[in-house]
Design an enzyme around this catalytic site. Structure first.
Site, PDB file in Angstrom:
ATOM      1  N   MET A   1      77.650  54.873  62.887  1.00 41.65           N
ATOM      2  CA  MET A   1      76.416  55.043  62.156  1.00 41.65           C
ATOM      3  C   MET A   1      76.145  57.528  62.347  1.00 41.65           C
ATOM      4  O   MET A   1      76.835  57.303  63.852  1.00 41.65           O
ATOM      5  CB  MET A   1      74.624  55.098  62.157  1.00 41.65           C
ATOM      6  CG  MET A   1      74.837  53.724  61.562  1.00 41.65           C
ATOM      7  SD  MET A   1      73.836  52.806  62.770  1.00 41.65           S
ATOM      8  CE  MET A   1      73.968  51.339  62.833  1.00 41.65           C
TER       9      MET A   1
ATOM     10  N   HIS B   1      81.399  49.913  58.113  1.00 39.01           N
ATOM     11  CA  HIS B   1      81.041  50.511  57.155  1.00 39.01           C
ATOM     12  C   HIS B   1      80.652  51.811  57.168  1.00 39.01           C
ATOM     13  O   HIS B   1      79.354  51.667  58.161  1.00 39.01           O
ATOM     14  CB  HIS B   1      79.469  49.296  56.923  1.00 39.01           C
ATOM     15  CG  HIS B   1      77.870  49.866  56.224  1.00 39.01           C
ATOM     16  ND1 HIS B   1      77.259  48.745  57.470  1.00 39.01           N
ATOM     17  CD2 HIS B   1      78.213  50.146  56.043  1.00 39.01           C
ATOM     18  CE1 HIS B   1      76.227  49.288  55.851  1.00 39.01           C
ATOM     19  NE2 HIS B   1      76.724  49.868  55.302  1.00 39.01           N
TER      20      HIS B   1
ATOM     21  N   GLY C   1      70.610  51.365  59.225  1.00 34.25           N
ATOM     22  CA  GLY C   1      70.517  52.448  60.615  1.00 34.25           C
ATOM     23  C   GLY C   1      69.748  51.360  61.721  1.00 34.25           C
ATOM     24  O   GLY C   1      70.621  51.512  63.271  1.00 34.25           O
TER      25      GLY C   1
ATOM     26  N   GLY D   1      72.752  42.258  56.362  1.00 37.51           N
ATOM     27  CA  GLY D   1      70.893  42.502  56.710  1.00 37.51           C
ATOM     28  C   GLY D   1      70.210  41.506  56.612  1.00 37.51           C
ATOM     29  O   GLY D   1      69.651  41.437  55.925  1.00 37.51           O
ATOM     30  N   GLY D   2      69.788  41.096  57.964  1.00 41.62           N
ATOM     31  CA  GLY D   2      68.197  40.564  57.993  1.00 41.62           C
ATOM     32  C   GLY D   2      69.172  38.791  57.852  1.00 41.62           C
ATOM     33  O   GLY D   2      68.227  38.443  57.391  1.00 41.62           O
TER      34      GLY D   2
ATOM     35  N   SER E   1      72.915  40.534  64.249  1.00 47.54           N
ATOM     36  CA  SER E   1      71.153  39.707  65.275  1.00 47.54           C
ATOM     37  C   SER E   1      71.378  37.972  65.530  1.00 47.54           C
ATOM     38  O   SER E   1      70.726  37.327  66.175  1.00 47.54           O
ATOM     39  CB  SER E   1      69.645  40.325  65.143  1.00 47.54           C
ATOM     40  OG  SER E   1      69.637  39.957  64.650  1.00 47.54           O
TER      41      SER E   1
END
Ligand code: DX5
Ligand code: ZN
Length: 218
Positions: free
Chosen positions: A35, A64, A140, A174-175, A196
């Protein structure tokens, strides 16, 4: 094909990265979120850390790029030894050229779709892609809530690849967790990215096995 699990080090404890990576042996890929503070409102890490990770594991590295001007990163990442590179559709004028630049290094090339970016932006480039990265959060940050509309997008991409006899893989990022991984596999996602969920668990291998949908026999 078995579902591949890409462990995103964004949620790792960077002060003990070697130990963290040694607990990810069941992962198929190590996902690296680059990022730049421009395309996304966050900074992560750059070449020194990617090189360090390259030296700590033999697993394939999946970069990524959440950056503007992604074409300036490709040759350096190739020299370090990454195996997969994806960039965001919105960050380039010439995505066909960039796909060829990535592939010229023998690296798998993918394009990432933000939650608000429609699939038809890829119509002309799908045959050239090794994979499509479906973002199921706004890029992000790790530990954001999964956006359920990603499932319909994955199903639609799978329908298109069957209809057109294409062979790109579908990666979702994501998630992703133990509650939605079955639905994602059933929608025909081939690669599940997770930060996570894996790093927030006690047993990383067990979490990876759960995401992959295998029965934990240990
Ligand atoms: C988000 C990154 C993800 C992130 C995933 O911008 O692209 O790879 O690390 O984190 P979780 O799995 O916690 O949503
Ligand atoms: Zn990512």
């Amino acid at each position: 094909m078995n579902t591949l699990i890409a462990a995103s080090v964004l949620s790792a404890d960077f002060s003990r990265l070697g130990a963290e990576l040694s607990r990810l042996k069941s992962a198929d890929l190590i996902h690296l979120d680059l990022m730049d503070g421009h395309f996304v409102p966050n900074l992560s890490f750059g070449y020194p850390l990617v090189s360090c990770i390259r030296g700590l594991t033999e697993q394939p590295l999946d970069a990524h790029l959440m950056v503007t001007n992604p074409e300036t990163y490709v040759d350096n990442l190739a020299a370090i030894g990454v195996s997969w590179i994806s960039f965001h559709q919105e960050t380039v004028y010439h995505s066909h050229r960039l796909i060829q630049q990535i592939k010229a290094h023998g690296i798998k090339a993918g394009i990432a779709l933000n939650p608000a970016t429609p699939i038809n932006t890829l119509d002309s480039i799908l045959p050239d892609l090794d994979y499509v990265l479906v973002m199921s959060v706004n890029p992000g940050y790790s530990a954001q809530a999964f956006i359920p509309s990603a499932i319909a997008k994955i199903k639609e991409l799978d329908r298109i690849r069957k209809n057109q006899s294409l062979d790109f893989l579908i990666e979702v990022d994501g998630g992703v967790n133990g509650d939605n991984s079955t639905a994602l596999r059933e929608a025909k996602a081939d690669i599940l990215v997770s930060a996570s969920y894996i790093f927030g668990s006690k047993d990383y291998d067990k979490s990876i096995i759960t995401l992959r949908g295998e029965i934990n026999v240990r």
